[in-house]
Design a protein around this motif. Structure first.
Motif, PDB file in Angstrom:
ATOM      1  N   TRP A 132      46.266  39.265  40.580  1.00 33.84           N
ATOM      2  CA  TRP A 132      45.126  40.199  40.583  1.00 33.84           C
ATOM      3  C   TRP A 132      43.925  39.507  41.223  1.00 33.84           C
ATOM      4  CZ3 TRP A 132      40.216  41.782  39.105  1.00 33.84           C
ATOM      5  CH2 TRP A 132      40.017  43.170  38.981  1.00 33.84           C
ATOM      6  N   TYR A 192      34.237  43.136  39.483  1.00 33.77           N
ATOM      7  CA  TYR A 192      33.619  44.004  38.474  1.00 33.77           C
ATOM      8  C   TYR A 192      32.124  43.987  38.778  1.00 33.77           C
ATOM      9  CZ  TYR A 192      37.726  44.430  35.430  1.00 33.77           C
ATOM     10  OH  TYR A 192      38.964  44.738  34.910  1.00 33.77           O
ATOM     11  N   ALA A 218      43.646  47.995  36.274  1.00 35.06           N
ATOM     12  CA  ALA A 218      42.978  47.041  35.391  1.00 35.06           C
ATOM     13  C   ALA A 218      42.068  47.738  34.386  1.00 35.06           C
ATOM     14  CB  ALA A 218      42.150  46.085  36.242  1.00 35.06           C
ATOM     15  N   ILE A 261      34.077  46.442  30.758  1.00 36.48           N
ATOM     16  CA  ILE A 261      34.034  45.204  29.962  1.00 36.48           C
ATOM     17  C   ILE A 261      32.592  44.957  29.538  1.00 36.48           C
ATOM     18  CG2 ILE A 261      34.409  42.699  30.000  1.00 36.48           C
ATOM     19  CD1 ILE A 261      36.584  43.132  32.111  1.00 36.48           C
ATOM     20  N   GLN A 268      32.231  39.798  26.512  1.00 36.55           N
ATOM     21  CA  GLN A 268      33.648  40.050  26.175  1.00 36.55           C
ATOM     22  C   GLN A 268      34.561  39.442  27.232  1.00 36.55           C
ATOM     23  OE1 GLN A 268      34.577  44.214  26.069  1.00 36.55           O
ATOM     24  NE2 GLN A 268      34.451  44.311  23.844  1.00 36.55           N
ATOM     25  N   GLY A 269      35.655  38.837  26.778  1.00 38.87           N
ATOM     26  CA  GLY A 269      36.661  38.348  27.716  1.00 38.87           C
ATOM     27  C   GLY A 269      36.114  37.281  28.649  1.00 38.87           C
ATOM     28  N   CYS A 272      35.580  37.609  31.895  1.00 38.09           N
ATOM     29  CA  CYS A 272      34.582  38.178  32.815  1.00 38.09           C
ATOM     30  C   CYS A 272      33.220  38.308  32.131  1.00 38.09           C
ATOM     31  CB  CYS A 272      35.048  39.545  33.311  1.00 38.09           C
ATOM     32  SG  CYS A 272      36.483  39.461  34.391  1.00 38.09           S
ATOM     33  N   GLY A 273      33.227  38.848  30.918  1.00 37.33           N
ATOM     34  CA  GLY A 273      31.966  39.019  30.193  1.00 37.33           C
ATOM     35  C   GLY A 273      31.307  37.692  29.858  1.00 37.33           C
ATOM     36  N   HIS A 319      40.146  36.753  25.349  1.00 32.76           N
ATOM     37  CA  HIS A 319      40.662  37.111  26.684  1.00 32.76           C
ATOM     38  C   HIS A 319      41.177  38.550  26.665  1.00 32.76           C
ATOM     39  CE1 HIS A 319      44.276  37.489  29.357  1.00 32.76           C
ATOM     40  NE2 HIS A 319      43.328  37.217  30.226  1.00 32.76           N
ATOM     41  N   ILE A 320      40.859  39.302  27.737  1.00 37.58           N
ATOM     42  CA  ILE A 320      41.308  40.696  27.827  1.00 37.58           C
ATOM     43  C   ILE A 320      42.544  40.724  28.729  1.00 37.58           C
ATOM     44  CG2 ILE A 320      40.683  43.018  28.536  1.00 37.58           C
ATOM     45  CD1 ILE A 320      37.690  42.024  28.201  1.00 37.58           C
ATOM     46  N   CYS A 380      44.653  42.512  30.841  1.00 32.97           N
ATOM     47  CA  CYS A 380      44.911  43.738  31.609  1.00 32.97           C
ATOM     48  C   CYS A 380      46.371  43.748  32.044  1.00 32.97           C
ATOM     49  CB  CYS A 380      44.026  43.783  32.849  1.00 32.97           C
ATOM     50  SG  CYS A 380      42.280  43.869  32.469  1.00 32.97           S
ATOM     51  N   GLU A 394      43.102  32.035  34.960  1.00 38.46           N
ATOM     52  CA  GLU A 394      42.095  32.947  35.519  1.00 38.46           C
ATOM     53  C   GLU A 394      40.874  32.165  35.996  1.00 38.46           C
ATOM     54  OE1 GLU A 394      41.461  36.183  32.883  1.00 38.46           O
ATOM     55  OE2 GLU A 394      39.973  37.153  34.162  1.00 38.46           O
ATOM     56  N   ASP A 422      36.858  38.099  40.165  1.00 39.66           N
ATOM     57  CA  ASP A 422      37.860  37.699  39.169  1.00 39.66           C
ATOM     58  C   ASP A 422      39.217  37.506  39.844  1.00 39.66           C
ATOM     59  OD1 ASP A 422      39.428  37.368  36.908  1.00 39.66           O
ATOM     60  OD2 ASP A 422      39.340  39.477  36.313  1.00 39.66           O
ATOM     61  N   ASP A 479      43.295  36.280  39.017  1.00 38.55           N
ATOM     62  CA  ASP A 479      44.295  35.973  37.985  1.00 38.55           C
ATOM     63  C   ASP A 479      45.574  35.446  38.626  1.00 38.55           C
ATOM     64  OD1 ASP A 479      42.479  37.195  36.376  1.00 38.55           O
ATOM     65  OD2 ASP A 479      43.796  38.792  35.674  1.00 38.55           O
TER      66      ASP A 479
HETATM   67  N1  SME Z   1      41.146  39.056  31.919  1.00 34.31           N
HETATM   68  C1  SME Z   1      39.813  39.548  32.157  1.00 34.31           C
HETATM   69  C2  SME Z   1      39.788  41.037  32.289  1.00 34.31           C
HETATM   70  C3  SME Z   1      39.908  41.517  33.684  1.00 34.31           C
HETATM   71  S1  SME Z   1      41.484  41.454  34.260  1.00 34.31           S
HETATM   72  O1  SME Z   1      41.940  40.065  34.311  1.00 34.31           O
HETATM   73  C4  SME Z   1      41.622  42.154  35.730  1.00 34.31           C
HETATM   74  C5  SME Z   1      38.888  39.105  31.048  1.00 34.31           C
HETATM   75  O2  SME Z   1      39.332  38.543  30.052  1.00 34.31           O
HETATM   76  O3  SME Z   1      37.692  39.332  31.182  1.00 34.31           O
END
Ligand code: SME
Length: 172
Positions: free
Chosen positions: A57, A61, A85, A89, A93-94, A96-97, A117-118, A120, A127, A143, A145
């Motif tokens: 990926w 964002y 995805a 967000i 969070q995660g 990215c956040g 971690h989010i 997707c 990442e 971002d 991955d």
């Molecule tokens: N894993 C990311 C979310 C976005 S996806 O990887 C496309 C995160 O934890 O912010």
């Protein structure tokens, strides 16, 4: 599409590996003269996805108004390559956040060990998230991955941070 690669890079690239210098040259040729935030994000995602091995990926964002009606801005998915995805967000969070909240690149060797971690795409194992900072304000993140653990080294971080800088520069 033919990409012009002879124009000198706008920032010192001596610290990059030769592979990333070449990719930066391609990116500069692709983005140069184009200023649209979404179009350039789309093309840069495609270029990175096409040229770097072992990615699942690559995308952007952007910080935007919360469509859920919350008061604070949130990250909304932009142009990307890979599986569909997470759309929205929250800051903090995660991975990215966290990149937005800390205004620093997050290089995560094992996403399973990253609190919050989010996932997707459950295939993702490592990442790299670079905050996009323009005139002192975070406007989003780039971002990337990988399905491999520990895919991203310091060399990758320097290279992707340089590509993010070229992207911001292209917006004028
Ligand atoms: N894993 C990311 C979310 C976005 S996806 O990887 C496309 C995160 O934890 O912010």
């Amino acid at each position: 599409m033919e990409i012009q690669t002879t124009t000198a890079l706008p920032f010192d690239a001596a610290h990059l590996s030769s592979d990333y210098r070449e990719l930066a040259q391609w990116a500069h040729g692709l983005l140069m003269g184009q200023t649209h935030r979404v179009s350039n994000a789309a093309n840069l995602s495609a270029l990175i996805f096409e040229h770097l091995p072992d990615l699942n990926w690559v995308g952007f964002y952007f910080l935007d108004d919360d469509p859920m009606g919350g008061g604070a801005p949130v990250l909304m998915v932009g142009p990307f390559q890979g599986k569909p995805a997470c759309v929205r967000i929250e800051i903090g969070q995660g991975v990215c956040g966290q990149a937005v909240a800390s205004r620093t690149t997050q290089r995560v060797a094992d996403v399973h060990a990253f609190p919050g971690h989010i996932a997707c795409d459950p295939a993702s194992r490592s990442e790299l998230v670079v905050p996009l900072i323009s005139a002192g304000a975070v406007i989003g993140v780039l971002d990337i991955d990988s399905p491999l653990p520990e895919r991203f080294s310091e060399v990758d971080q320097a290279g992707i941070e340089y590509l993010a800088k070229l992207y911001l520069h292209s917006l004028g």
